[in-house]
Design a protein around this motif. Structure first.
Motif, short mmCIF file in Angstrom:
data_model
loop_
_atom_site.label_atom_id
_atom_site.label_comp_id
_atom_site.label_asym_id
_atom_site.label_seq_id
_atom_site.Cartn_x
_atom_site.Cartn_y
_atom_site.Cartn_z
N TYR A 79 0.89 -1.17 0.00
CA TYR A 79 0.00 0.00 0.00
C TYR A 79 0.92 1.21 0.00
CZ TYR A 79 1.33 -0.69 4.83
OH TYR A 79 2.08 -0.90 5.95
N ILE A 109 2.84 5.22 4.61
CA ILE A 109 2.30 6.30 5.45
C ILE A 109 3.46 6.80 6.31
CG2 ILE A 109 0.68 6.80 7.35
CD1 ILE A 109 -0.95 4.29 6.16
N HIS A 169 -4.51 7.16 7.44
CA HIS A 169 -3.84 6.79 6.19
C HIS A 169 -3.25 8.03 5.52
CE1 HIS A 169 -6.07 2.67 5.69
NE2 HIS A 169 -5.18 2.67 6.65
N ASP A 174 4.01 3.61 8.65
CA ASP A 174 3.22 2.40 8.39
C ASP A 174 3.53 2.04 6.94
OD1 ASP A 174 1.31 0.53 7.77
OD2 ASP A 174 -0.36 1.61 8.67
N ASP A 215 2.56 -5.61 6.42
CA ASP A 215 1.88 -4.37 6.83
C ASP A 215 2.31 -4.07 8.26
OD1 ASP A 215 0.12 -2.32 7.35
OD2 ASP A 215 -1.70 -3.55 7.27
N HIS A 230 -6.73 -6.76 10.76
CA HIS A 230 -7.45 -7.30 9.61
C HIS A 230 -6.70 -8.51 9.08
CE1 HIS A 230 -4.26 -5.27 7.34
NE2 HIS A 230 -4.47 -4.25 8.14
N HIS A 240 -5.78 -5.51 3.06
CA HIS A 240 -7.01 -5.82 3.80
C HIS A 240 -7.60 -7.01 3.05
CE1 HIS A 240 -6.98 -1.29 4.92
NE2 HIS A 240 -6.21 -1.99 5.71
N ARG A 300 -12.34 -4.95 10.47
CA ARG A 300 -12.43 -5.61 9.17
C ARG A 300 -12.43 -7.13 9.28
NH1 ARG A 300 -8.97 -1.02 7.47
NH2 ARG A 300 -10.08 0.08 5.83
N GLU A 327 2.02 -2.04 14.85
CA GLU A 327 1.36 -3.04 13.99
C GLU A 327 2.31 -4.17 13.63
OE1 GLU A 327 0.07 -1.52 10.14
OE2 GLU A 327 -1.33 -3.19 9.94
N1 GLY Z 1 -1.53 0.11 6.31
C1 GLY Z 1 -2.93 0.04 6.32
C2 GLY Z 1 -3.43 -0.63 7.51
O1 GLY Z 1 -2.71 -0.79 8.46
O2 GLY Z 1 -4.52 -1.12 7.56
#
Ligand code: GLY
Ligand code: MN
Ligand code: MN
Length: 475
Positions: free
Chosen positions: A226, A229, A240, A257, A268, A353, A360, A379, A433
């Protein structure tokens, strides 16, 4: 091929055939005669698409369902699986004179046989004739598009049972997929380490972005899962944030991120740190709360665990820690505050998620209309199962936008001590994360880059990047 760089995958092929069998087996729970009646799955891959009024191609991103059934990342290809005879045919695009002139020779049929786990390889010119020879009403496809509209009359498009079967199958990762994801995670660890180490020479969010990308590309991850960030100070309150262009002078906090993709599989990961390596009192307080939220939820993770419960536990940890800090007033109980749902303005997103080919990933069954606002952006709404890969990513944010109506509504504001809250805005937010594989009795954490605040401080202060553009292996 890229997978061959992974020791455990040497000599193996992406298990497309087994994926087809798994999809067929889920499909037969909905359509019991799928095998006996000889149903087919047909999926067209993405084609190269040009920008409007331009001869430049958009970045190519393969259709994930197509890749899952074929292992093929070539634009303009198609795949057909026969559930009855368990046979898989890949159709490659025709060799095009102009394409060869500009882009070189494509994979030959023989090379495709050697590379892909399929029974037959043909050119797409044979597709229309082959489809016409099959009984219609039995060829199930995801959608009608420019690639297959010529024979769309023979296709059954968009059947929810096909999506159900594809998503249930993609939900549980096999050994091959797990190796790809571990490899993506390893590269991501190295990139995050490089970013932390290079903080002494990074004075704009764009430098963080550049540092991450440099190390991702050097390791062969051309595409990211993705848009990275990369934020500092109050910008960290935008979940985001992808502008990645603000100066970092006068700020204290960084949030990055970002995750490398490897062979279409995602990682991620989010890490936060102080810009000069010294945690401020408030930044460290919030960091430790988020770490506690992650630890409390990790303690619950195993097959059968309710992800809803894990998510709500993270809220409860945050509430009790905010009471200790005095952000929530001690005249209210944790239960009062939990029931008011005001915590959602500080932790607005889901705990995590599913992760796979999509960041995702499919199969989570989010309910964005859930009456319980605490669960609206979660999610993943099903019990954990062995073989799922998930993220665990609690966060705490101080967003003027999200907190505006709380601050203006006495019924909500009564829980909050504004004078205490005002000390925290400059941090923006903290998220931690990690990527976890659910195992027999718990989980395996793919993410190895440290989240320990003391270690992070050491890495930032050591500033290994000072005077070098060296590459550092952390795993
Ligand atoms: N990087 C997007 C998320 O953590 O969902
Ligand atoms: Mn995530
Ligand atoms: Mn993320």
């Amino acid at each position: 091929m890229v997978e061959q760089e992974i020791e455990a995958l040497k000599g193996k092929k992406y298990p497309a055939k087994q994926h087809c069998r798994n999809v067929c087996s889920h499909f037969t729970t909905k359509k019991p005669n799928a095998k006996s009646a000889g149903h087919y799955f047909f999926v067209s891959g993405e084609r190269e698409v040009l920008y409007q009024y331009s001869d430049q191609a958009k970045p190519f991103r393969q259709n994930r369902y197509f890749f899952y059934l074929s292992g093929c990342d070539i634009p303009g290809a198609h795949v057909i699986y026969n559930c009855g005879s368990d046979s898989l045919t890949l159709y490659l695009p025709e060799i095009d004179y102009d394409d060869v002139m500009w882009s070189g020779m494509p994979l030959s049929i023989d090379e495709a046989y050697a590379k892909f786990d399929v029974d037959t390889v043909k050119y797409a010119s044979e597709l229309e004739k082959d489809v016409a020879a099959l009984s219609s009403n039995q060829i199930f496809t995801t959608d009608i598009n420019d690639s297959n509209k010529a024979f769309s009359h023979a296709l059954t498009a968009g059947d929810p049972d096909l999506f159900y079967a594809l998503d249930e199958s993609r939900l549980i990762k096999d050994e091959y997929e797990i190796e790809l994801m571990k490899h993506a995670s390893k590269m991501t660890d190295n990139c995050h380490f490089a970013v932390m180490s290079a903080l002494p020479i990074e004075n704009n969010e764009g430098h963080i972005h550049a540092e991450f990308m440099y190390h991702a590309l050097r390791q062969g991850s051309k595409y990211q899962s993705y848009d990275p960030i990369c934020c500092s100070g109050p910008n960290c309150s935008t979940l985001h944030y992808v502008k990645n262009d603000d100066e970092m002078a006068q700020k204290r906090s960084v949030l990055i991120d970002a995750g490398c993709e490897w062979s279409l599989y995602a990682s991620d990961v989010t890490r936060c740190f102080p810009i000069n390596g010294e945690w401020t009192k408030e930044h460290l307080e919030i960091y430790n709360i988020v770490l506690k939220m992650q630890k409390a939820t990790m303690d619950m993770i195993k097959p059968g665990a309710s992800w809803d419960e894990c998510h709500l536990t993270a809220h409860k940890v945050m509430i009790s820690e905010f009471l200790k800090l005095g952000i929530f007033k001690s005249e209210y109980t944790a239960e009062d505050i939990y029931d008011s749902k005001v915590s959602v303005r500080f932790f607005p997103h889901g705990l995590g998620h599913l992760l796979g080919m999509d960041t995702h990933d499919v199969g989570g069954y989010a309910n964005y209309q859930d009456e319980n606002v605490l669960l609206q952006y979660l999610r993943l709404r099903r019990p954990l199962q062995k073989g799922m890969v998930i993220t665990d990513e609690p966060g705490v944010y101080f967003s003027p936008f999200l907190l505006k109506d709380v601050l203006e509504t006495p019924e909500k504001m009564k829980f909050i001590d504004k004078e205490v809250l005002d000390k925290y805005w400059y941090i923006g937010g903290v998220r931690i994360e990690d990527d976890l594989l659910i195992t027999d009795d718990g989980f395996e954490n793919f993410t190895k880059i440290t989240s320990d605040p003391a270690e992070i401080s050491k890495i930032v202060k050591a500033g290994l990047a000072k005077g070098s553009s060296g590459f550092h292996n952390v795993v």
